[in-house]
Design an enzyme around this catalytic site. Structure first.
Site, PDB file in Angstrom:
ATOM      1  N   CYS A 263      47.299  29.976  15.076  1.00  0.00           N
ATOM      2  CA  CYS A 263      46.802  30.284  13.718  1.00  0.00           C
ATOM      3  C   CYS A 263      47.549  29.480  12.660  1.00  0.00           C
ATOM      4  O   CYS A 263      46.950  28.796  11.848  1.00  0.00           O
ATOM      5  CB  CYS A 263      46.956  31.774  13.409  1.00  0.00           C
ATOM      6  N   HIS A 264      48.883  29.595  12.694  1.00  0.00           N
ATOM      7  CA  HIS A 264      49.649  28.890  11.661  1.00  0.00           C
ATOM      8  C   HIS A 264      50.790  28.072  12.247  1.00  0.00           C
ATOM      9  O   HIS A 264      51.713  27.691  11.544  1.00  0.00           O
ATOM     10  CB  HIS A 264      50.178  29.882  10.619  1.00  0.00           C
TER      11      HIS A 264
END
Lengths: 456, 285, 187
Positions: free
Chosen positions: C151-152
């Protein structure tokens, strides 16, 4: 619209002045239920129930929105989610019991409100529109309450849905397809449950909308009062706030004590035990009854036991007669303002009307309620038939005739006179000194031909 | 005027239809027709009044008798649970009956609940955990009906709310088994059909459930209470009242507090209302 | 009659004023307290209900996990990673115990004594709650050979410790115990 002497809203601070210019909401409230709304000074406790009905609408919307956070409208789990609310959700039992009994109290309050209107003829000109909107609210309430009762998916929910949608199957030709369309199937199931949930969530907001119209229409002529004599002068009225806000506050406290007694000590007394049995499409409960607030109309539905037939030809089957009569029993209220043409409003000054109200209509409603909850056997069937006949006779035959032949008692000159026995300038008080010009002012609601003016 | 005339005509028409086609035929039938037949079984039905002395949770001040609930749980576990489920109650709820966390763990583990083998995914059974719900005695309704002479034993979670005056009803039902008065039965031609049992407190007096509590001492109570049939019936009725409404006592206690507050608030509202109207409400007569 | 009513006045004495105000203030404040207490059930009904709060446990059989392999299980509706470390991975992770880390923890602190090869962590990235990759065969294990959150871009090492990226903390080690050498009970 208001009386000439109504107090004007005057914003005090810079902020309220700013708000008043941009969005005069405080002004609206001030004129609607604040000091800016002059109300007859002689209202009795029967006039509390409008505000109380509004209160219970709010209770139902708030508790309902909260319950919807935990409920699932699926025939597999609906009953279980209601039990989940009762057992697991924090204060879930309190919220659900408040919602279930809140519906009953909403109807208690509304029935008192309606019968107040019937006794004091609040439906008469210039207030016909308030009455018509009120009947619309009542019909919406009945639809909402019925669909809400289906949601727990108990035995009474299921069979109530079956029986009430079955009413529509009585219609010739379109009846059967209409019932199937309403249910989205051949028997109540997921499709019906889901649409009932959706509409049960929507309709209260529609009701709230119509309530706003109802109150708006009320503020055009102003409130009626127990004498039925229109407001003439400032001394006839008091500002809504603080006079009636305080009275409504007290009334609310009394009703809340009754409400919480039911919620906390007798929460299931107004319900039916069968609804704690999960819906079973294969077995009908021994004795199906609707919720108590539908019982009078249910009795009218069941009163028609014989087909309308002559020489062996059936013109209208009994089932359809019952359905027509049940709907007609409420629809007749829509033409009520034009059935009763007596120039006098209040039942206090109508000796004949009053007798038929107390010894005709009220006992009839009680008999219908009892018969609606009783099994379909004698003597209840005959009693409900007699009561149903009287119900229609009362509104359609007796009211028009007595409004023609009755000799009303003399009315007081004004509300002030009715309250303090005299109406001389200088002896009045409260609302302030009588404005000489106010007395002769042409008031909203007084009809030009003077037919509604008191007999002097 | 037209509306009123129309109203009178419609009103008279409705009344005429109702009277001529429904009321009169119905009345003639009622007055001169054959009397409505009553089922013979109704001659034997007796309305029960619940246990002598009532229950501890009766009334606005009633509370649970925790020892009684534990005994009732024992009766359910040893007798009723063979056929009746309790599907809305979890083992963790037993903590309300005064059991400690460890006792609840042990109690839960004494039940066998359906599980899934984590390796093969096949259905299997395992000991219960506090978060599990009471297991179903039968796999489904068909199995339940097949094992019970076509009658499905109802779930008991809500039984005392699903019958009028439910706590007393359960007690009366459990103590209502017996024999029909043979003289009266012979007179009205009443006979309990095969496979059913006579119970004077069951609405149609023929119940599919065999008498569950048959002898005194059927359950041995840990607390030494004598397990007579009325005692066991009363205990299990109390237990089922708890399963139907675990919040009953909390509800009443909250109620007292709420109503007390409201009476106080309403009294103040009344004083405030009277104060505001003091100048407005003259003595009228 | 008229004379009775003419005597109506707004306030009698100073005392009257104070007494009157006191009643209105008391009535209004009581109503306020009542309205505020209604908020208690309305607000707390949104908190986790009793069935959610009831502690649940999950049992995982770890005997079949080969060194270097991991499995995903479910604990309280969230993914649970159970991995058996190879001796090399243990050595590497132990060697890096002293390295500069955002959330310093040793491998020994993150495993149970006698079972240093079994690493049990929640499969929930401590940044914003995505499920990191690296538990199953062939998934991106990130720059440190442990877990990688797509995701990040948070990188966790073989011991599930945050080494690079936005996540603030190491992958959470839930409470668990070995009921036998083969089975752990989480929760």
């Amino acid at each position: 619209m208001s009386f000439a002497w109504a107090k004007q809203y005057e914003p005090q601070t810079a902020f309220t002045k700013w708000i008043d210019e941009k969005l005069p909401l405080p002004r609206l409230v001030y004129n609607a239920v604040g000091a800016g709304y002059p109300v007859p000074r002689n209202l009795n406790y029967m006039w509390n129930f409008g505000v109380l009905a509004g209160f219970f609408l709010v209770v139902q919307i708030v508790t309902g929105v909260v319950l919807a956070m935990h409920y699932a409208a699926n025939a597999q789990v609906a009953f279980g989610t209601v039990e989940h609310i009762m057992r697991n959700v924090n204060y879930g039992w309190m919220l659900r019991y408040a919602h279930a009994n809140g519906a009953s109290f909403f109807f208690i309050v509304i029935y008192l409100h309606i019968f107040r209107g019937l006794f004091y003829s609040s439906y008469k000109a210039p207030r016909e529109m308030i009455w018509l909107l009120g009947v619309v609210i009542f019909l919406l309430m009945m639809a909402t309450a019925f669909m809400g009762y289906v949601l727990p998916w108990g035995q009474m929910s299921f069979w109530g849905a079956q029986v009430i949608t079955g009413l529509f199957s009585a219609l010739p030709l379109i009846g059967e397809p209409l019932q199937v369309w309403l249910l989205g199937g051949f028997a109540p199931d997921n499709a019906a449950l889901n649409r009932f949930f959706s509409l049960h969530f929507l309709l209260p907001f529609v009701i709230a909308g119509v309530v706003i119209l109802h109150i708006w229409a009320l503020h055009i002529p102003g409130s009626s009062n127990p004498t039925g004599v229109e407001v003439k002068q400032e001394s006839d009225t008091v500002p809504f706030h603080p006079y009636y806000t305080s009275k409504d506050g007290f009334g609310l406290g009394v009703v809340l004590i009754l409400f919480t007694t039911i919620v906390f000590f007798l929460p299931n007394v107004l319900g039916h035990p069968d609804n704690y049995i999960e819906a079973n499409p294969l077995s009908t409960p021994a004795h199906i009854v609707p919720e108590w607030y539908f019982l009078p109309f249910y009795a009218i539905l069941r009163a028609f036991t014989g087909d309308l037939a002559l020489f062996g030809i059936t013109f209208v089957p009994a089932k359809l007669l019952g359905v027509i009569a049940m709907f007609a029993s409420i629809l007749v209220w829509f033409i009520l303002p034009w059935l009763d043409k007596s120039p006098v409003r209040s039942g206090h000054y109508r000796p004949l009307f009053r007798k038929f109200f107390w010894f005709g209509l009220i006992p009839t409603m009680i008999v219908l309620t009892i018969c609606g909850g009783a099994p379909a056997e004698e003597p209840y069937v005959i009693l409900s038939q007699v009561a149903t006949a009287y119900y229609f006779m009362h509104f359609l035959v007796i009211l028009p005739i007595i409004s023609q032949i009755e000799v009303p008692k003399p009315l007081p000159f004004s509300i002030t006179e009715a309250v303090i026995g005299s109406d001389k300038p200088g002896t009045t008080s409260g609302g302030g000194k009588v404005d000489p010009e106010g007395v002769v002012q042409d008031l909203p609601g007084s009809s030009p031909d003077g037919s509604l003016q008191p007999a002097e | 005027m037209t509306i009123r005339l129309g109203g009178i005509i419609v009103g008279l028409a409705i009344t005429a239809i109702l009277v001529l086609w429904s009321l009169v035929p119905g009345f003639i039938n009622f007055a001169f027709g054959p009397p409505a037949e009553k089922q013979a079984s109704y001659a034997f039905y007796e309305h029960g009044d619940g246990p002598e002395g009532g229950f501890t949770f009766d009334g606005a001040l009633g509370t649970w008798d925790v020892a009684q609930l534990q005994r009732g749980y024992q009766v359910y576990k040893e007798v009723c649970s063979a056929c009746h489920s309790l599907k809305f109650v979890a083992f963790r709820n037993l903590q309300q009956l005064g059991y400690t966390e460890a006792e609840v763990d042990a109690e839960a583990a004494s039940w066998t609940v359906p599980g899934i083998d984590p390796n093969t995914g096949e259905t299997t059974t395992r000991p219960g955990e506090p978060t599990d719900y009471f297991p179903m005695p039968f796999a489904n309704n068909i199995a339940a009906a097949a094992a019970n002479n076509n009658a499905i034993p109802p779930d008991l979670s809500l039984m005392t709310k699903a019958r009028g005056d439910g706590s007393n009803y359960v007690y009366d039902l459990l103590t209502g088994y017996g024999e029909a008065d043979p003289e009266l039965a012979a007179k009205v031609g009443f006979e309990t059909p095969p496979g059913l049992y006579f119970n004077k407190h069951f609405p149609n007096v023929n119940i599919a459930m065999a008498p569950p509590l048959v002898i005194d001492g059927q359950v041995s109570y840990a607390d030494g209470t004598e397990a007579t049939i009325p005692q066991m019936s009363k205990d299990v009725a109390a237990f089922l009242t708890w399963t139907a409404e675990p919040s009953l006592v909390q509800r009443k206690q909250t109620g007292w507090f709420v109503i007390g507050f409201l009476i106080f608030a309403t009294a103040l509202a009344f004083l405030s209302y009277k104060q505001i109207w003091a100048g407005m409400k003259p003595k009228k007569k | 009659m008229a004379s009775d009513t003419a005597a109506i006045s707004d306030t009698g004495t100073e005392d009257g004023v104070r007494r009157r105000d006191w009643i209105h203030i008391a009535a209004l404040s009581t109503a306020g307290v009542g309205a505020a207490s209604v908020l208690i059930p309305l607000i707390t009904q949104m908190a986790p209900s009793a069935d959610v709060l009831a502690a649940s446990t999950t049992e995982v059989d770890v005997s079949a996990i080969q060194p270097g392999q991991g499995i995903k299980a479910v604990f309280r509706k969230q993914p649970l990673f159970v991995k058996r470390l190879t001796p090399e991975e243990i050595a590497a992770a132990t060697a890096e115990d002293a390295a500069d880390m955002r959330d310093p923890q040793t491998l020994a602190e993150r495993t149970k004594e006698g079972h240093e090869d079994i690493l049990v962590t929640m499969g929930v990235c401590t940044h914003l709650g995505c499920v990191p990759l690296g538990a199953a065969e062939g998934e991106n294990k990130g720059e440190f050979g442990g877990y990688f959150c797509p995701c990040h871009g948070s990188h966790y090492d073989v011991a599930g410790r945050i080494r690079k990226g936005p996540a603030p903390l190491n992958l959470l080690v839930p409470e668990y115990e070995f009921t036998s050498d083969a089975v752990i009970r989480v929760g």
